[in-house]
Design an enzyme around this catalytic site. Sequence first.
Site, PDB file in Angstrom:
ATOM      1  N   LYS A 273       0.948  -1.287   0.045  1.00 13.53           N
ATOM      2  CA  LYS A 273       0.034  -0.012   0.008  1.00 13.53           C
ATOM      3  C   LYS A 273       0.885   1.299   0.025  1.00 13.53           C
ATOM      4  O   LYS A 273       1.953   1.422   0.318  1.00 13.53           O
ATOM      5  CB  LYS A 273      -1.233   0.009   1.278  1.00 13.53           C
ATOM      6  CG  LYS A 273      -1.762  -1.085   1.354  1.00 13.53           C
ATOM      7  CD  LYS A 273      -2.792  -1.056   0.233  1.00 13.53           C
ATOM      8  CE  LYS A 273      -3.639  -2.416   0.365  1.00 13.53           C
ATOM      9  NZ  LYS A 273      -3.530  -3.330  -0.698  1.00 13.53           N
ATOM     10  N   ASP A 274       0.278   2.116  -0.371  1.00 17.97           N
ATOM     11  CA  ASP A 274       1.053   3.625  -0.531  1.00 17.97           C
ATOM     12  C   ASP A 274       1.454   3.883   0.893  1.00 17.97           C
ATOM     13  O   ASP A 274       0.964   3.687   1.579  1.00 17.97           O
ATOM     14  CB  ASP A 274      -0.192   4.480  -1.058  1.00 17.97           C
ATOM     15  CG  ASP A 274       0.640   5.932  -1.530  1.00 17.97           C
ATOM     16  OD1 ASP A 274      -0.166   6.851  -1.626  1.00 17.97           O
ATOM     17  OD2 ASP A 274       1.712   5.912  -1.953  1.00 17.97           O
ATOM     18  N   LYS A 275       2.596   4.706   0.820  1.00 20.24           N
ATOM     19  CA  LYS A 275       3.045   5.394   2.299  1.00 20.24           C
ATOM     20  C   LYS A 275       2.488   6.509   2.576  1.00 20.24           C
ATOM     21  O   LYS A 275       1.896   6.727   3.596  1.00 20.24           O
ATOM     22  CB  LYS A 275       4.629   5.650   1.751  1.00 20.24           C
ATOM     23  CG  LYS A 275       5.269   6.317   3.201  1.00 20.24           C
ATOM     24  CD  LYS A 275       6.476   6.589   2.857  1.00 20.24           C
ATOM     25  CE  LYS A 275       7.369   7.431   4.170  1.00 20.24           C
ATOM     26  NZ  LYS A 275       8.558   7.653   4.131  1.00 20.24           N
TER      27      LYS A 275
END
Length: 638
Positions: A270-272
């Site tokens: 998942k995106d940071k």
Amino acid sequence: MAESESVSNATPVGEKRTCLQDGDEETPAKKPKVDGENGNAPNTDGGGGGEEEEEEEEQEGQASDGEEDGESFADMMKHGLTEMDVGILKYVSDHEGFSGILKERYSDFVVHEINKQGKIVHLDDLSIPPDSEEGAETEQQPNDCDVLTEEQKKQLGELQLFKNKEGNVSIEVKDDTKEKRTLVHKAIKTQFPGLETKTEEKEGHKFIVAYHAAGKKALAAPRKHFWPKNRGSYCHFALYKENKDTMDAINVLSKFLRLRPNMFSYMGTKDKRAITVQEIAVLKITAERLAHLNKCLMNLKLGNFCYKNHPLKLGELQGNHFTVVIRNISGTDEQVHQAMGSLKQTGFINYYGMQRFGTTAVPTQQVGRAILRNDWNQVVDLILKPRPGAEKEYLVRCREEWAKTQDPEAALKKLPNKRCVEGQLLRGLSMYGKKNIVTAFGLIPRNNRLMYVHSYQSVVWNTMVSRRIEAFGLKAVEGDLVLRGTTAHVLTAEEAESHSIHDIVMPLPGYDVIYPSHHIGEGYRELLSADGLDLDNMRHKVKDYSLAGAYRRVIIRPTDVSWEVIHYDDPRISLVHSDFEKLENKPAPVFNKDGKYRALRMEFSLPPSTYATMAIREVLKLDTSIKKQTQLNTVWFN
């Protein structure tokens, strides 16, 4: 096609949230056929519909001291890529674009994984699942707690809360029987999850020694844990995280549980810079131990525990659900309605997003092209040579040392953290020598190495899709490709009449795909030939870099699309009610209809391997590159 319009996008800045104290590069199988539809494709933007952080400078283990200051970051981005550099050129709709601020706060981008059953994953339950076998044992020993004194409980509690993580608590067993020692061991582990115990003898007396699972003593003396036969071997849980990427979160959990990171499994990264919720599985770690970590973790929360007999596999998710806030929008309500209506009805071009290609002056696709050309000296040069733009000082010193001496050991000494890509490559060169670059390069983790060649495939795909849209627009034509099962079929003129643009796929270049029979298909050959590659010979001397190819849909139509324009006065408040805030019974944000700021809050679901930023790009008609966003953002803040 409509042209891009300016938009302001906030440079990342720190943000404090209420979480406790503090949208993969999935590896394709050797013969991937359908990108994003069979689990074989790289997974992005929150693991299956979003923002994968796979930039060269963001590898696991690299030191990171937070956000760059604005001036340094802007300076670095002067040398970054724009959308045009990676083939992102077209839009599908003709509505008028409008400006707004994307990701001004990380809480403006919320990702919930959609699991393989099609259910959106939420963190909404912190309870421990019942365990019949352990429950029976507890009933048989109702007075376990009585074996510990109040002073011992206080000391154990302090140890559990990391106030003395490397220490221990010794409890003398005066009535030295095995039964009594067992009661003490069990009482400590039951009442203080996260602590381990062992029996030691000192000067003829028996002691139960308790120590923290993350302490050095635990690492030196790991213990096997009893695991009931009627319990599934894997504990599955929802991982809620803020402003932290998936691998960073896994590494933190691994440290505290003293496990290797590969004991955890997940369906996608998942995106940071976001709030994300996804399912994780771990082998033979109890829900109690995991729940205990909620007391000590920063920007992470674990819950929704259950036991199952299987791990998770990369790519088996159905996608991701996004809640995105675009702040300070300039568009009228009518413009917003037209833009979102088009996204819902038609969709967007399924481009690979900018994060696929890195943020530095040396794009990842250039390294990928050198690998495919078997030009290993250029691979080393591209990764290690000095580059324009701002970088961390130790990387600048490392590159300068390499340019001056070509000595891998000397350059390696300039790096405080040897696990970044540069450090891994230099370590390989020092071990195997500069005449054995292929082996040296192999010290970089496989997924990171494949990132480079996949990046090259992606820029080719983007470029050819832009040409396809330019040539034929949004209709199926003779010579286009559609999928029948996992096999591509070339449309005849008659067949094209009964298909829409939503059926059309385009190939990523490889040895196991076919190409459109119209002139766009020949364009692949011309493009690769200009890069010194042969479309008919995509097998590589090194098996890992042999590209089978895959098929990817040209247009994606999001599902579960909804939106609203909201007004607010305080730019510092969150405009999304997160799972954690709901668990804490915090009130949902309240909006002032007469507020001086306007924001667009949109929700939508995407399948695996699609980028939410490309959907947002279609709505706003913006260039999503960090270079362009930083330029516009600097103007906006000034």
